[in-house]
Write an enzyme that holds these catalytic residues in place. Structure first.
Site, short mmCIF file in Angstrom:
data_model
loop_
_atom_site.label_atom_id
_atom_site.label_comp_id
_atom_site.label_asym_id
_atom_site.label_seq_id
_atom_site.Cartn_x
_atom_site.Cartn_y
_atom_site.Cartn_z
N HIS A 97 0.88 -1.17 0.00
CA HIS A 97 0.00 0.00 0.00
C HIS A 97 0.92 1.22 0.00
O HIS A 97 2.02 1.17 0.57
CB HIS A 97 -0.84 0.11 1.27
CG HIS A 97 -1.72 -1.05 1.58
ND1 HIS A 97 -1.27 -2.18 2.20
CD2 HIS A 97 -3.05 -1.22 1.40
CE1 HIS A 97 -2.28 -3.02 2.37
NE2 HIS A 97 -3.38 -2.46 1.89
N ASP A 100 2.43 1.97 3.32
CA ASP A 100 3.40 1.00 3.86
C ASP A 100 4.82 1.45 3.55
O ASP A 100 5.76 1.10 4.25
CB ASP A 100 3.26 -0.39 3.22
CG ASP A 100 1.86 -0.96 3.33
OD1 ASP A 100 1.15 -0.58 4.27
OD2 ASP A 100 1.50 -1.78 2.46
N GLU A 264 -8.67 -13.76 -1.27
CA GLU A 264 -7.99 -14.03 0.00
C GLU A 264 -8.69 -15.17 0.73
O GLU A 264 -9.91 -15.15 0.92
CB GLU A 264 -7.95 -12.78 0.88
CG GLU A 264 -7.26 -13.09 2.21
CD GLU A 264 -7.05 -11.91 3.13
OE1 GLU A 264 -6.65 -10.85 2.64
OE2 GLU A 264 -7.27 -12.09 4.33
N HIS A 267 -10.82 -14.19 3.74
CA HIS A 267 -12.05 -13.48 3.38
C HIS A 267 -13.10 -14.46 2.87
O HIS A 267 -14.29 -14.28 3.10
CB HIS A 267 -11.77 -12.42 2.32
CG HIS A 267 -10.83 -11.35 2.77
ND1 HIS A 267 -10.43 -10.32 1.97
CD2 HIS A 267 -10.20 -11.15 3.96
CE1 HIS A 267 -9.60 -9.53 2.63
NE2 HIS A 267 -9.43 -10.03 3.84
N ASP A 292 -4.45 -13.88 -2.14
CA ASP A 292 -3.83 -13.53 -0.86
C ASP A 292 -3.81 -14.81 -0.03
O ASP A 292 -4.85 -15.27 0.46
CB ASP A 292 -4.59 -12.39 -0.17
CG ASP A 292 -4.06 -11.03 -0.61
OD1 ASP A 292 -3.25 -10.99 -1.56
OD2 ASP A 292 -4.43 -10.01 0.01
N ASP A 305 -5.76 -13.49 9.51
CA ASP A 305 -4.58 -13.40 8.65
C ASP A 305 -3.43 -14.28 9.12
O ASP A 305 -2.29 -13.82 9.29
CB ASP A 305 -4.08 -11.94 8.55
CG ASP A 305 -4.95 -11.08 7.65
OD1 ASP A 305 -5.78 -11.63 6.90
OD2 ASP A 305 -4.78 -9.84 7.69
C1 XLS Z 1 -7.57 -6.57 4.63
C2 XLS Z 1 -7.09 -6.79 3.29
C3 XLS Z 1 -5.99 -5.86 2.80
C4 XLS Z 1 -5.85 -5.94 1.31
C5 XLS Z 1 -5.09 -4.81 0.69
O1 XLS Z 1 -8.32 -7.36 5.20
O2 XLS Z 1 -6.69 -8.13 3.22
O3 XLS Z 1 -4.80 -6.12 3.45
O4 XLS Z 1 -5.22 -7.12 0.91
O5 XLS Z 1 -5.62 -3.58 0.98
CA CA Z 2 -5.71 -9.23 1.59
CA CA Z 3 -7.29 -10.08 5.50
#
Ligand code: XLS
Ligand code: CA
Ligand code: CA
Length: 435
Positions: A97, A100, A264, A267, A292, A305
């Site tokens: 990002h 970051d 992801e 998610h 992801d 995560d």
């Molecule tokens: C948050 C998201 C974020 C995205 C990028 O839950 O995973 O990290 O991957 O903004």
């Molecule tokens: Ca992510």
């Molecule tokens: Ca996440």
């Protein structure tokens, strides 16, 4: 300066304390090198920035890398540490990002100047290595101005700030040769319909995405834009709930040619789906872009995560990816160490765990495909459509009246063939644990 002097390059079965047991980059699996099947990426934010702070306590890890946090010297130290980390693990990609990379200043012009400076430095570090950018994004959820979203905000001024951040993040992504650009709609959703115009907000999100596509293509961005679906957290309702919802949104607003999905794992499970389901839905719609690669905790209702270690899941995920013909994006470890695992050694163990879990998943998924019984079963399962009436249905040549006549002549159909789920699960377990 060497930041991680406790290990040199991590290799395959070297017998050293930091070694891969399954990730063997040059090993050929189904005609391709493991490293090509598995384009691993480092997430700048978790690995180089996040120190383990949570809702109840401050960070436990030291991510200063010998510099004063919040300075440009720190930003540079993170680049140095990040490149050493990636090189030692043989990771070829990173994701970031905007915030970051550099500390955000009060004035966006100064933030942009810092981004120019750090991206020059990253470019310099990239020379002579095979490290590249997988994707970039703008953080449009952390700063208080985005409390009501970025594309979906009620403030036209904030909307313009989001546009400015996207423009700059795209500039940097293109400058670093990024394969993709991500939109994660963390705050693009709502808490209550009592204060929300859903249609207005969705149109504005689409408008912002269209402007991003137009600008990106203008500056020579050839890669894919990605939506990263997530159902909730931080918002109660997020518009990009899951892959099916996001794909419908992209089609409704004419964005489906430029966008794909960044799926992801965590998610997916928050949305009540398996990781594999989200991969399959994206793939069958021609929209599987990037992944992801992390893991959630089935007992917790939020986004944990975690580094992926569940080989059953990585196997079924790699099965989907192989079947889809691979990824045009990569496997980004959007994952963090558990808060009590706070040392630099833990950072290495986490990546080794994740890379090995996907490598083993790849080996096992390839074994399932090469063994052939699962695929054969699926083909056979639909074989009733190989007959005359079935072919007409598939070719779109049948009418409701014709099918009705066919059914009435039959009086009563036989039961469909057995789904044989337990037999198939047994085949998968044999691939995983058999001799
Ligand atoms: C948050 C998201 C974020 C995205 C990028 O839950 O995973 O990290 O991957 O903004
Ligand atoms: Ca992510
Ligand atoms: Ca996440």
């Amino acid at each position: 300066m060497e930041y991680f002097d406790f290990t040199d390059k991590v290799g395959y079965r070297t017998g050293k304390p930091f070694e891969f047991k399954y990730y063997n980059p040059d090993k050929i699996i189904m005609g391709k090198k493991m490293s090509e099947h598995l384009p691993f990426a480092m997430a700048w934010w978790h690995n180089l920035c996040a120190a383990g702070a949570d809702m109840f306590g401050v960070g436990t890890a030291d991510k200063s890398f010998g510099a004063d946090v919040g300075t440009m010297a720190h930003a540079r130290a993170k680049v140095d540490a990040g490149f050493e980390f990636m090189q030692k693990l043989g990771i070829k990609y990173f994701c970031f990002h905007d915030v970051d990379l550099v500390p955000e200043a009060d004035d966006i012009n100064e933030t942009n100047r810092r981004l120019d400076e750090i991206s020059d430095y990253i470019l310099e570090k990239m020379q002579g290595t095979d490290i590249k950018c997988l994707w970039g994004t703008a953080n449009m959820f952390g700063n208080p101005r985005y409390m009501n979203g970025a594309g979906s905000t009620n403030s036209a001024d904030v909307y313009c700030f989001a546009a400015a951040q996207i423009k700059k993040a795209l500039d940097i992504t293109v400058k670093l040769g990024g394969r993709g650009y991500v939109f994660w709609g963390g705050r693009e959703g709502y808490e209550t319909l009592l204060n929300t115009d859903v249609k207005f907000e969705q149109e504005n999100i689409a408008g912002l995405m269209h402007m991003a596509v137009d600008y990106g293509r203008k500056i020579g961005f050839k890669g894919d834009f990605y939506i990263e679906p997530k159902p909730k957290e931080p918002m109660k309702h997020q518009y990009d709930f899951d892959a099916a919802t996001a794909i419908g949104f992209l089609r409704q607003y004419g964005l489906d040619k430029d966008f794909k999905m960044n799926i992801e794992a965590n998610h997916a499970t928050l949305a009540g789906h398996t990781f594999q389901h989200e991969l399959r839905i994206s793939a069958v719609n021609g929209m599987l872009g990037s992944v992801d690669a992390n893991q959630g905790d089935y007992l917790l209702g939020w986004d944990t995560d975690e580094f992926p270690f569940n080989v059953y899941e990585t196997t079924l995920a790699m099965y989907e990816i192989l079947k889809a013909g691979g990824l045009t994006g990569g496997l980004n470890f959007d994952a963090k160490n558990r808060r009590p695992s706070y040392t630099a050694q833990d950072m290495f163990h986490a990546y080794i765990l994740g890379m090995d879990a996907f490598a083993l998943g790849l080996i096992k998924a390839a074994a399932i495909i090469e063994e052939g019984r699962v695929d054969k079963f699926i083909t056979d399962r639909y074989s009733s459509f190989d007959g005359e009436i079935g072919r007409k249905i598939r070719n779109g040549q049948a009418s409701l009246e014709e099918l009705s006549d066919y059914a009435c002549n039959m009086k009563k159909p036989d039961l469909p063939s057995s789904g044989r789920q337990e037999y198939l699960e047994y085949i998968v377990n044999n691939a995983l644990f058999g001799e």
